[in-house]
Design an enzyme around this catalytic site. Structure first.
Site, mmCIF file in Angstrom:
data_model
loop_
_atom_site.group_PDB
_atom_site.id
_atom_site.type_symbol
_atom_site.label_atom_id
_atom_site.label_comp_id
_atom_site.label_asym_id
_atom_site.label_seq_id
_atom_site.Cartn_x
_atom_site.Cartn_y
_atom_site.Cartn_z
ATOM 1 N N GLY A 120 0.804 -1.119 -0.053
ATOM 2 C CA GLY A 120 0.193 -0.018 -0.168
ATOM 3 C C GLY A 120 0.950 1.272 0.056
ATOM 4 O O GLY A 120 0.539 2.137 -0.506
ATOM 5 N N GLU B 15 3.429 4.170 6.425
ATOM 6 C CA GLU B 15 2.037 3.149 5.977
ATOM 7 C C GLU B 15 1.170 4.089 5.093
ATOM 8 O O GLU B 15 1.274 5.164 5.281
ATOM 9 C CB GLU B 15 1.629 3.017 7.395
ATOM 10 N N ASP B 16 0.375 3.317 4.435
ATOM 11 C CA ASP B 16 -0.583 4.204 3.425
ATOM 12 C C ASP B 16 -1.702 4.430 4.313
ATOM 13 O O ASP B 16 -2.220 5.582 4.494
ATOM 14 C CB ASP B 16 -1.284 3.309 2.420
ATOM 15 N N ASP C 101 -5.887 1.881 10.350
ATOM 16 C CA ASP C 101 -7.373 1.525 10.725
ATOM 17 C C ASP C 101 -7.630 1.133 12.003
ATOM 18 O O ASP C 101 -7.507 1.688 13.149
ATOM 19 C CB ASP C 101 -8.082 0.583 9.451
ATOM 20 N N PHE D 41 -14.139 3.228 2.875
ATOM 21 C CA PHE D 41 -13.213 2.386 2.522
ATOM 22 C C PHE D 41 -12.610 3.112 1.140
ATOM 23 O O PHE D 41 -13.061 3.480 0.186
ATOM 24 C CB PHE D 41 -13.615 1.059 2.021
ATOM 25 N N LEU D 42 -11.246 3.532 1.212
ATOM 26 C CA LEU D 42 -10.466 4.226 0.388
ATOM 27 C C LEU D 42 -9.807 3.546 -0.721
ATOM 28 O O LEU D 42 -9.167 2.661 -0.164
ATOM 29 C CB LEU D 42 -9.475 5.418 1.054
#
Ligand code: IMP
Ligand code: MG
Length: 175
Positions: free
Chosen positions: A41, A96-97, A100, A149-150
């Site tokens: 990611g 990190e992308d 969550d 959610f992207l």
């Protein structure tokens, strides 16, 4: 094309990445920095971020699998590629992308701490702060979002959509 709504344009991402890079360059000036990208990611974010940083640094990648093919966290993190550089006594910045539940990063933080870096901080493009199940502090955060959610700019749904220059909210991921 699945149903999707633009959340962060390429331009907006570009200027935020530049700000993050300036802050990181200031904070780590004169220190030995190793930036460790979390695959897959973070690959685009990492590529843009490192090119905006004006100081010597080393680059490495680490890989974990946490989501399988769906959009709901499986809760279990599998470790698939370790860091190859020696980070003992160096300042590590994990890239990190999106954060969550925090499960992936808490697992990785522990793993990296065991290698005895001088310091360990986290930089994430997106922080879904309110969804945290395990407490993880993001030291450098690009954007915060509450829900959704992207995809795009490295973020995937079932390995699709990573290549978009912008970030979208995927409105119907099950389709
Ligand atoms: P966590 O372990 O629940 O914090 O999940 C973090 C990982 O899940 C990230 O590395 C992402 O790859 C993935 N993830 C979480 N939310 C999203 C999202 O909205 N889009 C794409 N991937 C996501
Ligand atoms: Mg991921």
């Amino acid at each position: 094309m699945p149903d999707k709504k633009l959340i962060f344009s390429a331009n907006k991402i570009k200027s935020r990445v530049k700000e993050l890079a300036e802050q990181i360059s200031k904070d780590y000036a004169g220190k030995e920095l190793v930036m460790v990208g979390i695959l897959n990611g973070a690959f685009i974010f990492m590529a843009d971020l490192v090119r905006a940083i004006e100081m010597p640094l080393e680059i490495d990648f680490i890989r974990v699998a946490s989501y399988g093919a769906g959009s709901v966290s499986s809760g279990s993190v599998t470790f698939t590629k370790d860091i190859e550089l020696s980070i003992k006594g160096k300042n590590v910045l994990l890239i990190e992308d999106i954060v969550d539940t925090g499960k992936t990063l808490s697992f990785l933080k522990q793993h990296i701490s065991d290698k005895k870096p001088a310091s360990l901080k986290i930089c994430a493009l997106i922080d879904k702060k309110e969804r945290r199940e395990i407490s993880v502090i993001v030291d450098y955060s690009g954007f915060e979002i509450k829900e959704g959610f992207l995809v795009g700019y490295g973020l995937d749904y079932a390995e699709q959509h990573r290549h978009y220059p912008d970030i979208f909210h995927l409105l119907s991921p099950e389709k």
